[in-house]
Design an enzyme around this catalytic site. Structure first.
Site, PDB file in Angstrom:
ATOM      1  N   TYR A 156      31.592  37.228  63.798  1.00 28.10           N
ATOM      2  CA  TYR A 156      31.310  37.520  62.382  1.00 28.10           C
ATOM      3  C   TYR A 156      32.579  38.101  61.744  1.00 28.10           C
ATOM      4  O   TYR A 156      32.959  37.739  60.626  1.00 28.10           O
ATOM      5  CB  TYR A 156      30.142  38.507  62.253  1.00 28.10           C
ATOM      6  CG  TYR A 156      30.003  39.065  60.846  1.00 28.10           C
ATOM      7  CD1 TYR A 156      29.496  38.274  59.812  1.00 28.10           C
ATOM      8  CD2 TYR A 156      30.397  40.368  60.550  1.00 28.10           C
ATOM      9  CE1 TYR A 156      29.385  38.769  58.521  1.00 28.10           C
ATOM     10  CE2 TYR A 156      30.285  40.870  59.262  1.00 28.10           C
ATOM     11  CZ  TYR A 156      29.776  40.066  58.251  1.00 28.10           C
ATOM     12  OH  TYR A 156      29.694  40.565  56.971  1.00 28.10           O
ATOM     13  N   SER A 169      30.126  49.599  53.026  1.00 30.27           N
ATOM     14  CA  SER A 169      29.613  48.366  52.423  1.00 30.27           C
ATOM     15  C   SER A 169      28.131  48.499  52.096  1.00 30.27           C
ATOM     16  O   SER A 169      27.390  49.175  52.811  1.00 30.27           O
ATOM     17  CB  SER A 169      29.810  47.225  53.432  1.00 30.27           C
ATOM     18  OG  SER A 169      29.056  46.096  53.073  1.00 30.27           O
ATOM     19  N   GLN A 186      30.928  50.498  48.347  1.00 27.07           N
ATOM     20  CA  GLN A 186      31.087  49.140  47.815  1.00 27.07           C
ATOM     21  C   GLN A 186      29.732  48.600  47.383  1.00 27.07           C
ATOM     22  O   GLN A 186      28.755  48.668  48.131  1.00 27.07           O
ATOM     23  CB  GLN A 186      31.692  48.228  48.891  1.00 27.07           C
ATOM     24  CG  GLN A 186      31.793  46.761  48.518  1.00 27.07           C
ATOM     25  CD  GLN A 186      30.549  45.972  48.915  1.00 27.07           C
ATOM     26  OE1 GLN A 186      29.782  46.415  49.757  1.00 27.07           O
ATOM     27  NE2 GLN A 186      30.355  44.822  48.308  1.00 27.07           N
ATOM     28  N   TYR A 235      27.268  45.492  46.002  1.00 17.37           N
ATOM     29  CA  TYR A 235      26.910  44.114  45.682  1.00 17.37           C
ATOM     30  C   TYR A 235      25.813  44.192  44.637  1.00 17.37           C
ATOM     31  O   TYR A 235      24.903  45.029  44.760  1.00 17.37           O
ATOM     32  CB  TYR A 235      26.367  43.380  46.915  1.00 17.37           C
ATOM     33  CG  TYR A 235      27.443  42.817  47.804  1.00 17.37           C
ATOM     34  CD1 TYR A 235      28.442  42.014  47.288  1.00 17.37           C
ATOM     35  CD2 TYR A 235      27.442  43.068  49.168  1.00 17.37           C
ATOM     36  CE1 TYR A 235      29.435  41.484  48.106  1.00 17.37           C
ATOM     37  CE2 TYR A 235      28.426  42.547  49.991  1.00 17.37           C
ATOM     38  CZ  TYR A 235      29.416  41.758  49.450  1.00 17.37           C
ATOM     39  OH  TYR A 235      30.392  41.231  50.256  1.00 17.37           O
ATOM     40  N   THR A 254      32.347  44.441  44.272  1.00 13.89           N
ATOM     41  CA  THR A 254      32.830  43.150  44.777  1.00 13.89           C
ATOM     42  C   THR A 254      32.443  42.047  43.816  1.00 13.89           C
ATOM     43  O   THR A 254      31.272  41.909  43.447  1.00 13.89           O
ATOM     44  CB  THR A 254      32.254  42.862  46.180  1.00 13.89           C
ATOM     45  OG1 THR A 254      32.703  43.895  47.056  1.00 13.89           O
ATOM     46  CG2 THR A 254      32.736  41.527  46.709  1.00 13.89           C
ATOM     47  N   ARG A 297      30.362  30.263  56.660  1.00 19.03           N
ATOM     48  CA  ARG A 297      31.157  30.513  57.871  1.00 19.03           C
ATOM     49  C   ARG A 297      30.425  29.826  59.016  1.00 19.03           C
ATOM     50  O   ARG A 297      29.336  30.257  59.413  1.00 19.03           O
ATOM     51  CB  ARG A 297      31.276  32.012  58.145  1.00 19.03           C
ATOM     52  CG  ARG A 297      31.937  32.819  57.015  1.00 19.03           C
ATOM     53  CD  ARG A 297      30.918  33.591  56.211  1.00 19.03           C
ATOM     54  NE  ARG A 297      31.420  34.169  54.990  1.00 19.03           N
ATOM     55  CZ  ARG A 297      31.191  35.427  54.634  1.00 19.03           C
ATOM     56  NH1 ARG A 297      30.504  36.229  55.403  1.00 19.03           N
ATOM     57  NH2 ARG A 297      31.637  35.858  53.486  1.00 19.03           N
ATOM     58  N   LYS A 316      37.001  44.488  43.136  1.00 18.48           N
ATOM     59  CA  LYS A 316      37.513  43.828  44.343  1.00 18.48           C
ATOM     60  C   LYS A 316      37.264  42.324  44.270  1.00 18.48           C
ATOM     61  O   LYS A 316      36.131  41.903  44.008  1.00 18.48           O
ATOM     62  CB  LYS A 316      36.782  44.412  45.559  1.00 18.48           C
ATOM     63  CG  LYS A 316      37.084  43.755  46.890  1.00 18.48           C
ATOM     64  CD  LYS A 316      36.389  44.516  48.010  1.00 18.48           C
ATOM     65  CE  LYS A 316      36.638  43.915  49.358  1.00 18.48           C
ATOM     66  NZ  LYS A 316      35.868  42.683  49.601  1.00 18.48           N
ATOM     67  N   HIS A 335      38.472  37.934  49.835  1.00 10.74           N
ATOM     68  CA  HIS A 335      37.391  38.302  50.751  1.00 10.74           C
ATOM     69  C   HIS A 335      37.762  37.946  52.198  1.00 10.74           C
ATOM     70  O   HIS A 335      36.937  37.460  52.976  1.00 10.74           O
ATOM     71  CB  HIS A 335      36.083  37.620  50.328  1.00 10.74           C
ATOM     72  CG  HIS A 335      34.857  38.431  50.605  1.00 10.74           C
ATOM     73  ND1 HIS A 335      34.159  39.110  49.625  1.00 10.74           N
ATOM     74  CD2 HIS A 335      34.186  38.698  51.745  1.00 10.74           C
ATOM     75  CE1 HIS A 335      33.133  39.732  50.162  1.00 10.74           C
ATOM     76  NE2 HIS A 335      33.125  39.504  51.454  1.00 10.74           N
TER      77      HIS A 335
HETATM   78  C1  GLV Z   1      30.179  40.172  53.513  1.00  6.11           C
HETATM   79  O1  GLV Z   1      30.734  40.846  52.712  1.00  6.11           O
HETATM   80  C2  GLV Z   1      30.827  39.203  54.313  1.00  6.11           C
HETATM   81  O2  GLV Z   1      31.958  38.794  53.990  1.00  6.11           O
HETATM   82  O3  GLV Z   1      30.248  38.789  55.317  1.00  6.11           O
END
Ligand code: GLV
Length: 380
Positions: free
Chosen positions: A25, A107, A128, A130, A156, A165, A252, A276
């Site tokens: 991750y 976060s 941070q 969201y 963010t 990902r 950010k 990011h």
């Molecule tokens: C969350 O901020 C991530 O990039 O997984």
């Protein structure tokens, strides 16, 4: 820990200690991971100007980020799932940062909650945010960060929807982990991690669970972000967020000169040049390659910081030379955390401090605040 001499050494140790799904991750970018790699590769293209016969005594790395004194201009970046790299990871990293004299950013997607981190620290940390569709929940998060005495809100901007990902999908990433044979095997082969994890109750997203309504599938990051994050977030929202928060605000995820200029009117105290960590728009430019242009675009009207690709104190120095007032590290501290908990985070900071200090001296500078483009050979 003393035998780890580089961030890469800590990464190797973390790979051996942390279950694959959590290690990967951290060690992943979106799609081809091209931008993830470019963030690191482009730092190597910047060449330092070596100077000689300059007095190197009394060097100082002390500086300020958004008016806060820092022992070096390196903050710990907000990273999701940090408490899955090591049990109680956010609490340990926050303590290591506090002892070292650098900011820690918690976060929204952390495992330990705002209140957990508050309970083990004595200086203010940063939070941070969201922005979710459920505005009551967002108001509540802002209020909780205020109540915990956080000294900056890091908003963010580049994750209204989640970049893909591949590793996370292949690994079936979740917190807490699922108990399938694959996941059990990943954990069984990491016994020290398991032992530490058995000793904590913090195994899912501490800021969300018990606070957000109607969250159906929290464990999967992709389903949760697509259900909950606000895809309509716009410049107008900064105003109410800033008003509700009422303190220092950092934006950010700025990677474009025009966005940087627009942020000048937002009332923010700083922007972070960031893609990011290459985890969102694969194919975007590296952070360091955009930094000089963004610094030129905003001049001295706003503090500019950078994250993405920093793996050494030399990278920190290069960003400072291009005009960043501060830098943020994510993976380097996560690797330290995975490798050895709080001592590992401290080690990551020590490695970066030493590299920054020696590099600065060999460039003929004694004060980190004097670094500028004159210390570099080439423009990117
Ligand atoms: C969350 O901020 C991530 O990039 O997984």
């Amino acid at each position: 820990m003393d035998q780890a001499l580089t961030i890469a050494d800590l990464k190797d140790r973390a790979r051996r200690r942390v279950p694959k799904m959590f290690f990967e991750y951290a060690d992943s970018g979106a799609w081809t991971e091209g931008t993830y790699r470019a963030n690191e590769d482009d730092f190597h293209k910047v060449k330092l100007r070596q100077r000689v016969l300059v007095d190197m005594t009394n060097r100082s790395l002390e500086s300020e980020m958004i008016g806060e004194k820092v022992s070096m201009p390196v903050a710990l970046a907000p990273t999701g799932f940090t408490g899955m790299q090591h049990a109680d990871g956010e609490m340990l990293a926050a303590q290591a940062a506090e002892e070292f004299g650098v900011p820690f950013t918690l976060s929204t997607m952390s495992i330990c909650s705002i209140e957990d981190v508050r309970s083990v620290t004595s200086k203010p940390f940063w939070f941070q945010l969201y922005v979710m569709q459920d505005k009551e929940f967002v108001h509540n998060l802002i209020d909780r960060a205020k109540a915990a005495g956080c000294s900056a809100l890091v908003l963010t901007l580049d994750l209204q929807i989640l970049g893909q990902r591949h590793k996370d999908l292949r690994n079936g990433l979740s917190a807490p982990p699922r108990f399938t044979p694959k996941h059990l095997w990943q954990m069984a082969t990491r016994p020290f991690w398991c032992l530490d994890m058995l000793g904590t109750k913090r195994r899912t997203f501490g800021n969300i669970v018990g606070h957000a309504k109607g969250v159906k599938d929290l464990s999967s990051l992709s389903s949760w972000t697509s259900e909950q994050f606000d895809p309509q977030l716009s410049w107008k929202d900064i105003e109410w967020i800033r008003d509700r928060w009422g303190g220092k605000l950092i934006l950010k995820g700025i990677l474009d000169e025009e966005d940087a200029r627009m942020s000048l009117d937002s009332g923010a105290d700083a922007i972070i040049v960031s893609n990011h960590g290459g985890r969102q728009l694969d194919g975007a430019a590296s952070s360091i390659s955009m930094l000089p242009r963004i610094v030129d675009a905003v001049g001295d009207r706003m503090e500019v910081h950078l994250d993405g690709g920093i793996r050494s104190g030399q990278d920190v120095l290069k960003a400072l030379c291009y005009g960043a007032k501060g830098t943020h590290i994510g993976r380097p501290f996560l690797y330290g955390l995975g490798a050895g908990g709080k001592a590992g985070v401290r080690r990551a900071l020590e490695i970066i401090r030493k590299e920054l200090d020696v590099t600065m001296a060999l460039c003929g500078e004694r004060d980190v605040k004097n670094l500028s483009r004159k210390n570099l050979h080439t423009d990117l």
